[in-house]
Enzyme design. Structure first.
Site, PDB file in Angstrom:
ATOM      1  N   GLU A   1       0.815  -1.204   0.000  1.00  0.00           N
ATOM      2  CA  GLU A   1       0.000   0.000   0.000  1.00  0.00           C
ATOM      3  C   GLU A   1       0.860   1.270   0.000  1.00  0.00           C
ATOM      4  O   GLU A   1       1.688   1.462   0.902  1.00  0.00           O
ATOM      5  CB  GLU A   1      -0.948  -0.018   1.206  1.00  0.00           C
ATOM      6  CG  GLU A   1      -1.790   1.241   1.378  1.00  0.00           C
ATOM      7  CD  GLU A   1      -2.693   1.526   0.183  1.00  0.00           C
ATOM      8  OE1 GLU A   1      -3.320   0.596  -0.340  1.00  0.00           O
ATOM      9  OE2 GLU A   1      -2.760   2.709  -0.236  1.00  0.00           O
TER      10      GLU A   1
ATOM     11  N   HIS B   1      -1.399   3.530   4.715  1.00  0.00           N
ATOM     12  CA  HIS B   1      -2.437   4.216   3.944  1.00  0.00           C
ATOM     13  C   HIS B   1      -2.609   5.628   4.488  1.00  0.00           C
ATOM     14  O   HIS B   1      -2.531   5.858   5.685  1.00  0.00           O
ATOM     15  CB  HIS B   1      -3.754   3.437   4.055  1.00  0.00           C
ATOM     16  CG  HIS B   1      -4.776   3.856   3.047  1.00  0.00           C
ATOM     17  ND1 HIS B   1      -5.430   5.060   3.100  1.00  0.00           N
ATOM     18  CD2 HIS B   1      -5.231   3.224   1.944  1.00  0.00           C
ATOM     19  CE1 HIS B   1      -6.255   5.161   2.073  1.00  0.00           C
ATOM     20  NE2 HIS B   1      -6.148   4.055   1.347  1.00  0.00           N
TER      21      HIS B   1
ATOM     22  N   ASP C   1       1.368  -0.217  -5.026  1.00  0.00           N
ATOM     23  CA  ASP C   1       0.117  -0.107  -5.801  1.00  0.00           C
ATOM     24  C   ASP C   1      -0.035   1.260  -6.477  1.00  0.00           C
ATOM     25  O   ASP C   1      -0.509   1.356  -7.605  1.00  0.00           O
ATOM     26  CB  ASP C   1      -1.122  -0.459  -4.951  1.00  0.00           C
ATOM     27  CG  ASP C   1      -1.318   0.440  -3.728  1.00  0.00           C
ATOM     28  OD1 ASP C   1      -0.431   1.241  -3.383  1.00  0.00           O
ATOM     29  OD2 ASP C   1      -2.401   0.315  -3.101  1.00  0.00           O
ATOM     30  N   HIS C   2       0.392   2.330  -5.797  1.00  0.00           N
ATOM     31  CA  HIS C   2       0.232   3.691  -6.332  1.00  0.00           C
ATOM     32  C   HIS C   2       0.925   4.658  -5.386  1.00  0.00           C
ATOM     33  O   HIS C   2       1.429   4.238  -4.342  1.00  0.00           O
ATOM     34  CB  HIS C   2      -1.256   4.064  -6.477  1.00  0.00           C
ATOM     35  CG  HIS C   2      -2.048   3.807  -5.231  1.00  0.00           C
ATOM     36  ND1 HIS C   2      -1.930   4.587  -4.106  1.00  0.00           N
ATOM     37  CD2 HIS C   2      -2.906   2.814  -4.913  1.00  0.00           C
ATOM     38  CE1 HIS C   2      -2.718   4.106  -3.166  1.00  0.00           C
ATOM     39  NE2 HIS C   2      -3.315   3.009  -3.616  1.00  0.00           N
TER      40      HIS C   2
ATOM     41  N   THR D   1      -6.056   1.350  -5.332  1.00  0.00           N
ATOM     42  CA  THR D   1      -5.574  -0.032  -5.226  1.00  0.00           C
ATOM     43  C   THR D   1      -6.247  -0.941  -6.241  1.00  0.00           C
ATOM     44  O   THR D   1      -5.595  -1.774  -6.882  1.00  0.00           O
ATOM     45  CB  THR D   1      -5.863  -0.622  -3.824  1.00  0.00           C
ATOM     46  OG1 THR D   1      -5.485   0.317  -2.830  1.00  0.00           O
ATOM     47  CG2 THR D   1      -5.113  -1.918  -3.605  1.00  0.00           C
TER      48      THR D   1
HETATM   49  C1  GP9 Z   1      -8.809  -0.673   0.787  1.00  0.00           C
HETATM   50  C2  GP9 Z   1      -7.384  -0.615   0.351  1.00  0.00           C
HETATM   51  C3  GP9 Z   1      -6.894   0.787   0.251  1.00  0.00           C
HETATM   52  O1  GP9 Z   1      -9.329  -1.951   0.743  1.00  0.00           O
HETATM   53  O2  GP9 Z   1      -7.232  -1.304  -0.833  1.00  0.00           O
HETATM   54  O3  GP9 Z   1      -7.585   1.454  -0.700  1.00  0.00           O
HETATM   55  P1  GP9 Z   1      -7.006   2.618  -1.600  1.00  0.00           P
HETATM   56  O4  GP9 Z   1      -7.581   3.881  -1.052  1.00  0.00           O
HETATM   57  O5  GP9 Z   1      -5.523   2.622  -1.552  1.00  0.00           O
HETATM   58  O6  GP9 Z   1      -7.509   2.276  -2.937  1.00  0.00           O
HETATM   59 MN    MN Z   2      -3.886   1.563  -2.183  1.00  0.00          MN
END
Ligand code: GP9
Ligand code: MN
Length: 420
Positions: free
Chosen positions: A38, A195, A254-255, A80
Site C-alpha cells: 500500500e 495508507h 500499488d500507487h 488499489t
Molecule cells: C482498501 C485498500 C486501500 O481496501 O485497498 O484502498 P485505496 O484507497 O488505496 O484504494
Molecule cells: Mn492503495
C-alpha cells in the site's frame, strides 16, 4: 469507438507477445505470492531518514532479487483496485470511473482464469470489507477462487491501525489459510497500514517522522517502515511453514501515497524544488521479483509499468499466451513497446518524459523543446510528438474493449473473434 478487429490488429502489430526470455518457465508450477504494498513509492528504497534506512528489509531483499527501479504505477480513480486490474488483465483502468465498480462484471481474460487451466488455485488476502471497491464482484469476473476478506480475520481495536487490521497481524493470521490452499497457488496479499493519512501510534514507530509543514509527508516514513517490518515477518513465516522454497514472491507498490499537494514538503525531503518532471518520476513504485535459490539477480533500469506484470508472470510460469489482447509486454524480453502510458495521456519513453504539456529529457529532467514554444509557427516538432498519438490510441483501444465488454466476443484459444 474501435472495433474488436481493429484492436486485435493494433495489438498484433505493436505489442510483442511471443518472444521468450531466458526467464521463460523459471516459475513453472511454483506458488506465486504477490504482495501489494500500500502506497509504497520508490523514493524510499535505499534511502535514509536521519541516518536510518527507511526500508531495511526491502533494501536487503533487493540485493537478492530482480529490482525494477524505473517501474511506474498507472492507476487512476480506482487506486488499489486499479492496480489490481492492471496486474490481472493487462488492460488500463478507466479515465473517469473505478473500473471495478463500473465494469467489474465484464468478461476478462485475467491471470487467475488463465492459470486455472494449468492447475493453479487462486486467492486474495485483504483484511478489509469484501465489498470495498466492489472487489467481491470483480474478483469473481477475474476468476479468483477465494477471497479472504475481513470476515476471515480477528480484528480488534488493539490489533488495528488506521484503516484496519495492522499489517503484521494480517500476515500472521493469513498463514494458516495459506497452508490449507491447494497447490500450486496464485495468491495476492494487499497490505493496509501504510495508507493515507499514515497515522501510527508512537509506540509502534521504529523510525522518526520527517520534519516539515506536511503531516502527511512527516508521518509517511514510520508507516512505510511498519509495512517493511511486516513483510520481513511474513518472509520468516513463509520459511517456517516451508512455503518459501516452493514459491516465488513478487512485491510491488500499488500507487503513490503522497500527492502533489505535498510537493513543498517532498521537495524539502529530496533537497530540491520539484518540477512536473519530478512529480512524474515520483510515480515510480518498487517492483521486486524474488525467486528463492536463484542467483542471477540484478537491478533493471529499463522503463516498465504495472501493465507489464501479466505477460511477465505468464512467461515466468511458462504459459503460452500469444493470443492475448493485452497492452503489456514481458519485462525480461528484449523487444519492448517504446513507451509507458499514464491514464491522462502523459508518458515516458527511453529518452523522454512527457507531462503537463512539456517534453523533458528523461535522464536530466531538462525540458527539451522550449524553443518551439516561442514562435507561433513551429517548424520544429516536439521530440515527444511521435509518441503522443500512439499513447492516446492505445488508451482508447483499451477503453473500447472495456466499455463494449468486447472480450466476450474473442476466442483466446484461437486468437480470433468468435464465430457468429
Ligand atoms: C482498501 C485498500 C486501500 O481496501 O485497498 O484502498 P485505496 O484507497 O488505496 O484504494
Ligand atoms: Mn492503495
Amino acid at each position: 469507438g474501435s472495433e474488436l478487429v481493429e484492436i486485435e490488429e493494433y495489438v498484433n502489430e505493436n505489442i510483442e507477445q511471443d518472444t521468450k526470455s531466458d526467464m521463460w518457465g523459471i516459475a513453472k508450477d511454483k506458488n506465486i505470492i504477490y504482495i501489494s504494498l500500500e502506497s509504497v513509492q520508490s523514493f524510499v528504497i535505499n534511502e535514509t531518514l536521519n541516518g536510518e534506512e527507511i526500508t531495511p528489509f526491502l533494501n536487503d531483499l533487493i540485493e537478492d532479487s530482480y529490482y525494477f527501479e524505473n517501474f511506474y504505477h498507472q492507476t487512476n480513480l480506482g487506486k488499489t483496485s486499479d492496480s489490481e486490474f492492471l496486474v490481472e488483465t493487462g488492460l488500463y483502468p478507466l479515465p473517469n470511473s473505478s473500473v471495478f465498480f463500473t465494469h467489474g462484471q465484464n468478461e476478462y481474460n485475467a491471470v487467475p482464469e488463465i492459470i486455472k487451466e494449468n492447475g493453479y488455485y487462486s486467492a486474495v488476502f485483504h483484511a478489509n470489507n469484501k465489498s470495498f471497491w466492489n472487489r467481491d464482484v470483480a474478483y469473481e469476473s477475474l476468476g479468483f477462487d477465494q477471497f479472504f476478506a475481513e470476515e476471515y480475520y480477528n480484528v480488534t481495536e488493539e490489533n488495528s491501525i488506521g484503516w484496519g487490521l495492522n499489517d503484521k497481524e494480517f500476515f500472521e493470521q493469513s498463514i494458516k489459510y495459506m497452508e490449507e490452499l491447494p497447490k500450486p497457488f496464485y495468491t495476492k496479499f494487499i497490505t493496509l497500514t501504510n495508507h493515507h493519512p499514515f497515522e501510527l501510534d508512537e509506540q509502534f514507530a521504529s523510525i522518526d517522522q520527517f520534519d516539515s509543514n506536511s503531516n502527511t509527508v512527516n508521518q509517511y516514513f514510520p508507516t512505510v517502515r511498519y509495512t517493511d517490518e511486516a513483510v520481513k515477518q511474513f518472509f520468516d513465516l513463509l520459511k517456517q511453514s516451508g512455503l518459501y522454497e516452493e514459491s516465488i514472491i513478487v512485491l510491488y507498490g500499488d500507487h503513490y501515497g503522497i500527492s502533489e499537494y505535498h510537493n513543498e514538503a517532498m521537495g524539502q525531503f529530496l533537497g530540491k524544488e520539484l518540477t512536473p518532471y519530478d512529480s512524474l518520476q515520483l510515480q515510480r513504485v518498487p517492483l521486486i521479483i524474488h525467486i528463492p535459490g536463484h542467483e542471477d539477480d540484478r537491478v533493471i533500469d529499463k522503463i516498465s509499468a504495472q501493465i507489464d506484470m501479466k505477460p511477465t508472470l505468464l512467461n515466468m510460469l511458462g504459459i503460452e499466451n500469444n493470443n492475448d489482447l493485452t497492452f503489456g509486454t514481458d519485462l525480461f524480453a528484449e523487444d519492448r513497446k517504446p513507451f509507458i502510458s499514464f491514464r491522462n495521456g502523459d508518458f515516458v519513453t527511453n529518452d523522454y518524459l512527457f507531462t503537463k504539456g512539456t517534453c523533458y529529457d528523461r535522464q536530466t529532467g531538462e525540458p527539451v523543446d522550449d524553443v518551439s514554444d516561442d514562435s507561433e509557427e513551429t517548424t520544429e516538432e516536439s521530440l515527444c510528438a511521435p509518441y503522443k498519438q500512439s499513447v492516446l490510441d492505445e488508451l482508447g483501444h483499451s477503453d473500447d474493449l472495456i466499455y463494449g465488454d468486447l472480450l466476450r466476443f474473442y476466442d483466446f484459444s484461437k486468437g480470433t473473434t468468435k464465430e457468429e
